[in-house]
Enzyme design. Structure first.
Site: not given
Ligand code: BG6
Length: 282
Positions: A152, A256
């Site tokens: 990510h 990601e």
């Molecule tokens: C992304 C998702 O990968 O991560 C989003 O597609 C999400 O929907 C984002 O808001 C952040 O996620 P988190 O759990 O780290 O707040």
């Protein structure tokens, strides 16, 4: 040998250096890459000023490992799985430019009752950074290891979101997370972020993508990760996120590499899967 030190929040961080002076930092909390800098100190990854360095909270920015689940695509109760909330063990820090960390599961977690070994290796080179995620289903396990996953990556924009785009996705089918994962087709060569939240899972995305940051180009090469997620929270979502500054959506974009929309990866007992990304500065 990589240098191990105390980082933010008193957590353990491994400091890497390439022969030419590029650096990277990887926390044992989540095997989380938080920094990648040029020899002149220019940071390439976005790390929120509001990031919390207090396990099990995941660090906001850098490269959280989403495993064994991307988003809600799997059996875990925690969004993006538990790897980013877990303490990894350093298994190899013998070279100054690379580190391998490992998380082992015995199969006792109530929402993920499978034994596994998850390994993450980060190597920093002169102008590039490699990240390899390996999932092993131990010999003798009674069932296949099934998971979805993502690296990510939060890219830091040095020229602001107005001049930023993700390039290479034209013609690719995507699931739009903002429209209940409706299937759409990308019509643009450059996907931009100025008009609202973008949250898309591109399925079967090309292995070569790029982040455009004004005049700068950062290349992403992936293998074995079939998909790519593109996300920028924009104003409203940024305001709702406690560990993210209200205006920081202007300074980042997430691309990601993922195994998500194309279906779960399945690894037979005794076998393994490895997915990689290489980030290259132009
Ligand atoms: C992304 C998702 O990968 O991560 C989003 O597609 C999400 O929907 C984002 O808001 C952040 O996620 P988190 O759990 O780290 O707040």
């Amino acid at each position: 040998m990589a240098q191990i030190s105390t980082g933010n929040g008193g957590l353990v961080v491994v400091n890497l250096r390439s022969p030419g002076g590029f650096t990277a930092q990887v926390y044992t909390h989540g095997a989380h890459l938080t920094s990648w800098k040029t020899p002149s100190g220019e940071e390439q990854l976005f790390l929120s000023s509001q990031a919390v360095f207090s396990p099990p909270t995941a660090i906001r920015g850098g490269v959280p490992l989403c495993w064994p689940q991307f988003s809600d695509m799997g059996p875990c109760s925690a969004q993006h799985g538990f790897a980013r909330n877990s303490e990894f063990r350093v298994v190899d820090a013998a070279a100054p430019d690379a580190v391998t960390m490992e998380l082992a599961g015995t199969g006792t977690a109530p929402d993920f009752p499978h034994p596994f070994i998850l390994r993450c290796r980060v190597t920093v080179g002169d102008g590039w950074l490699d990240q390899e995620l390996t999932a092993i289903n131990p010999e003798g396990a009674s069932a296949p290891l099934r998971f979805t996953a993502a690296l990510h990556t939060y890219f830091r924009l040095t020229h602001g979101v107005a001049g930023a785009a993700v390039r290479g996705l034209a013609g690719c089918a995507y699931l739009d997370n903002l429209q209940a994962r409706r299937e759409c087709t990308e019509g643009n060569e450059d996907v931009g972020f100025e008009v609202g939240e973008v949250d898309r899972i591109y399925c079967g995305a090309p292995d070569e993508l790029a982040v455009v940051d004004g005049p700068r180009l950062l290349r992403i090469s992936k293998s074995e990760f079939p998909d790519a997620v593109v996300w920028n929270p924009y104003i409203e979502k940024a305001a709702k996120m406690k560990d993210f500054g209200d205006d920081e959506w202007r300074d980042m974009v997430c691309v990601e590499v993922a195994a998500a929309g194309s279906g779960a990866v399945e690894v037979a007992p005794g076998a393994h899967w490895a997915g990689r990304q290489r980030l290259t500065l132009e």
